[in-house]
Design a protein around this motif. Structure first.
Motif, mmCIF file in Angstrom:
data_model
loop_
_atom_site.group_PDB
_atom_site.id
_atom_site.type_symbol
_atom_site.label_atom_id
_atom_site.label_comp_id
_atom_site.label_asym_id
_atom_site.label_seq_id
_atom_site.Cartn_x
_atom_site.Cartn_y
_atom_site.Cartn_z
ATOM 1 N N PHE A 1 0.835 -1.201 0.000
ATOM 2 C CA PHE A 1 0.000 0.000 0.000
ATOM 3 C C PHE A 1 0.870 1.252 0.000
ATOM 4 C CE2 PHE A 1 -3.611 -2.395 2.333
ATOM 5 C CZ PHE A 1 -4.105 -2.834 1.136
ATOM 6 N N THR A 2 1.890 1.253 0.841
ATOM 7 C CA THR A 2 2.748 2.426 0.944
ATOM 8 C C THR A 2 3.464 2.687 -0.377
ATOM 9 O OG1 THR A 2 3.100 1.972 3.281
ATOM 10 C CG2 THR A 2 4.678 3.431 2.202
ATOM 11 N N SER B 1 3.817 2.379 12.022
ATOM 12 C CA SER B 1 2.688 3.222 12.413
ATOM 13 C C SER B 1 2.600 4.463 11.531
ATOM 14 C CB SER B 1 2.822 3.650 13.871
ATOM 15 O OG SER B 1 2.809 2.533 14.722
ATOM 16 N N LEU B 2 3.760 5.026 11.219
ATOM 17 C CA LEU B 2 3.772 6.191 10.334
ATOM 18 C C LEU B 2 3.184 5.834 8.983
ATOM 19 C CD1 LEU B 2 7.212 7.875 11.099
ATOM 20 C CD2 LEU B 2 4.927 8.785 11.496
ATOM 21 N N GLN B 3 3.619 4.685 8.461
ATOM 22 C CA GLN B 3 3.059 4.182 7.194
ATOM 23 C C GLN B 3 1.540 4.173 7.247
ATOM 24 O OE1 GLN B 3 4.646 0.217 6.691
ATOM 25 N NE2 GLN B 3 5.838 0.807 4.894
ATOM 26 N N ALA B 4 1.008 3.529 8.285
ATOM 27 C CA ALA B 4 -0.437 3.375 8.387
ATOM 28 C C ALA B 4 -1.135 4.732 8.443
ATOM 29 C CB ALA B 4 -0.790 2.548 9.622
ATOM 30 N N ARG B 5 -0.592 5.639 9.233
ATOM 31 C CA ARG B 5 -1.231 6.953 9.363
ATOM 32 C C ARG B 5 -1.206 7.721 8.052
ATOM 33 N NH1 ARG B 5 1.885 7.905 14.763
ATOM 34 N NH2 ARG B 5 0.671 6.389 15.965
ATOM 35 N N ASN C 1 -4.128 9.767 3.268
ATOM 36 C CA ASN C 1 -4.121 9.922 1.812
ATOM 37 C C ASN C 1 -5.216 9.132 1.098
ATOM 38 O OD1 ASN C 1 -1.881 11.522 2.101
ATOM 39 N ND2 ASN C 1 -0.439 9.844 1.750
ATOM 40 N N THR C 2 -6.015 8.383 1.826
ATOM 41 C CA THR C 2 -6.986 7.511 1.186
ATOM 42 C C THR C 2 -8.380 7.768 1.729
ATOM 43 O OG1 THR C 2 -5.215 5.867 1.203
ATOM 44 C CG2 THR C 2 -7.400 5.137 0.496
ATOM 45 N N PRO C 3 -9.249 8.376 0.933
ATOM 46 C CA PRO C 3 -10.586 8.728 1.397
ATOM 47 C C PRO C 3 -11.318 7.575 2.060
ATOM 48 C CG PRO C 3 -10.205 9.676 -0.761
ATOM 49 C CD PRO C 3 -9.012 8.819 -0.449
ATOM 50 N N VAL C 4 -11.266 6.405 1.459
ATOM 51 C CA VAL C 4 -12.038 5.297 2.013
ATOM 52 C C VAL C 4 -11.520 4.894 3.387
ATOM 53 C CG1 VAL C 4 -10.661 3.532 0.879
ATOM 54 C CG2 VAL C 4 -13.020 3.034 1.485
ATOM 55 N N LEU C 5 -10.228 5.101 3.628
ATOM 56 C CA LEU C 5 -9.675 4.782 4.943
ATOM 57 C C LEU C 5 -10.017 5.870 5.960
ATOM 58 C CD1 LEU C 5 -6.193 3.279 3.986
ATOM 59 C CD2 LEU C 5 -8.263 2.093 4.731
ATOM 60 N N ILE D 1 3.049 14.268 14.494
ATOM 61 C CA ILE D 1 4.040 13.228 14.228
ATOM 62 C C ILE D 1 4.243 13.043 12.729
ATOM 63 C CG2 ILE D 1 4.383 10.731 14.348
ATOM 64 C CD1 ILE D 1 3.742 10.810 17.226
ATOM 65 N N LEU D 2 3.162 13.156 11.975
ATOM 66 C CA LEU D 2 3.305 13.077 10.521
ATOM 67 C C LEU D 2 4.075 14.284 9.991
ATOM 68 C CD1 LEU D 2 -0.061 11.655 9.142
ATOM 69 C CD2 LEU D 2 2.219 10.638 9.060
ATOM 70 N N ALA D 3 4.011 15.398 10.717
ATOM 71 C CA ALA D 3 4.751 16.595 10.292
ATOM 72 C C ALA D 3 6.230 16.478 10.627
ATOM 73 C CB ALA D 3 4.164 17.841 10.956
ATOM 74 N N GLY D 4 6.615 15.400 11.302
ATOM 75 C CA GLY D 4 8.034 15.178 11.526
ATOM 76 C C GLY D 4 8.481 15.264 12.972
ATOM 77 N N GLU D 5 7.589 15.697 13.868
ATOM 78 C CA GLU D 5 7.988 15.768 15.274
ATOM 79 C C GLU D 5 8.216 14.372 15.840
ATOM 80 O OE1 GLU D 5 6.245 18.441 18.436
ATOM 81 O OE2 GLU D 5 5.161 19.160 16.679
#
Lengths: 216, 216
Positions: B27-28, B113-117, B122-126, B177-181
């Motif tokens: 997926f990633t 976890s980062l992958q999943a988030r 990025n995926t509307p259905v998710l 966290i997604l922003a890099g912190e």
DNA sequence: GATGAAACATTGACTCAGTATATTTTCTGC
DNA sequence: GCAGAAAATATACTGAGTCAATGTTTCATC
């Protein structure tokens, strides 16, 4: 541009209407999951593709009307007077909608609306769809409040509080009308309920729910 | 029963893990919508049916971990001490989870976890799936509060207020966290944020957001 | 009215998620 | 080892949604 509307537009509306009514009848008769889009298309005398042209998904055949009102809350807040609070704006708009018996907040009991509501209650995938509409409205409101300069995180909390109260009220309307009450009866004490719900948001939960009554 | 776990159980856990990791990687790499379940099955060296045995739907491959925690809020309220308010119970549990860096509230930054988030964002259905988890938790909480004897409609409003604050906090963790912190950095001021969010629920929105700053 | 261009509907073939069933493989307790 | 249970598999199916190519309507202009 021709006068009025144009024959093309009218036919388009009529076809959409026909598909929608046909689908709702079939769904009510046999249940959402036991009717295929192909059957709806055949019964409405169009091709399967045409159904998807008018309604992006099978679910939209039932939930399209309610999706047209996801923007209502955010509009109330965006267009409020300079000094008005967010709670005031949402509450005021909701009270106005009660006055005019707005169907989008559940204050109508015509057969077709009852069909749609019953269907949604009885079909998990449609319930999901409804909750999606809620979270979409909430997200838009959070964005607006954040754009007005406050802390985005607190804006998200505020949006949840406001849309939460509003949705609880709408659900209450739906519940009672599905239980057999008349739209008139539900509307009669709607304003009073509205005041209580928004008061809880405006003044806070405090020590809610007070002393526990049923510990189990 | 044999001692420990049994080879059967261990293999089962391993297979599930392998499918899950394989799916997340694919997926990633190419995006959720551009990977079919058949491909995942082939890459994980199992049959397509097995994938659906372990994860009911394709979406579950990403959101299963978070779905295991929908019951957390309602548990906090159900198991609270006799005199404790609902706000106190939810806030206290959340602060405790911050203390132990609980991953389910977004306080971890391991690669998987980062992958999943990222995928969910990025995926509307998710995203829909995630909002479904929220509304499920909210519904369960509303039911519990109503069962304790209060007005069911006000209970629904309260549930929205409580889960709204909680979700806003979790989203803030994810966002940062997604922003890099680092998870550490986010956790450092998490308690302070938590107090502010729940204060807004406990004390009410009042005249929020105060004088309009950016009318547009 | 006739005509050309856009918009719309249709057809049929396709992909893929998810289900059902029957069969085979794999582990467990004896 | 062996009987029986549990899980994995192959196979075939249903039904939602998409795509590309081909009609068919509608309308604007001449």
């Amino acid at each position: 541009m021709t006068a009025g509307e144009g024959l093309r537009e009218r036919k388009k509306r009529e076809t959409g209407m026909r598909i929608w009514r046909t689908a709702l009848d079939l769904f009510t008769e046999r249940g959402f999951d036991h009717v295929s889009v192909a059957e709806i298309a055949a019964a409405a005398d169009v091709s399967k593709m045409t159904v998807f042209n008018y309604f992006g998904t099978k679910e939209d055949l039932v939930t399209a009307p309610m999706m047209n009102h996801v923007g209502d809350v955010v509009r109330a807040v965006r267009e409020r007077a300079a000094g008005e609070s967010a709670v005031d704006a949402v509450r005021r708009q909701f009270l106005e909608m009660i006055e005019v018996r707005d169907p989008s907040i559940g204050l109508n009991d015509d057969p077709r609306s009852l069909q749609a509501r019953q269907l949604i209650q009885n079909t998990p995938v449609l319930l999901q769809r409804a909750s999606l509409a809620f979270s979409q409205a909430q997200g838009e409101l959070a964005e607006l409040l954040a754009a007005e300069g406050g802390d985005p995180m607190l804006a998200a909390v505020a949006a949840a509080q406001l849309t939460g109260a509003r949705n609880a009220l709408i659900n209450e309307h739906h519940r009672r009308i599905l239980a057999g009450e008349s739209a008139q009866g539900v509307a009669d004490d709607a304003a009073e309920r509205t005041e209580r719900a928004f008061a809880q948001v405006e003044n806070g939960l405090g020590s809610y729910p007070g002393p526990k009554r049923a510990p189990q």
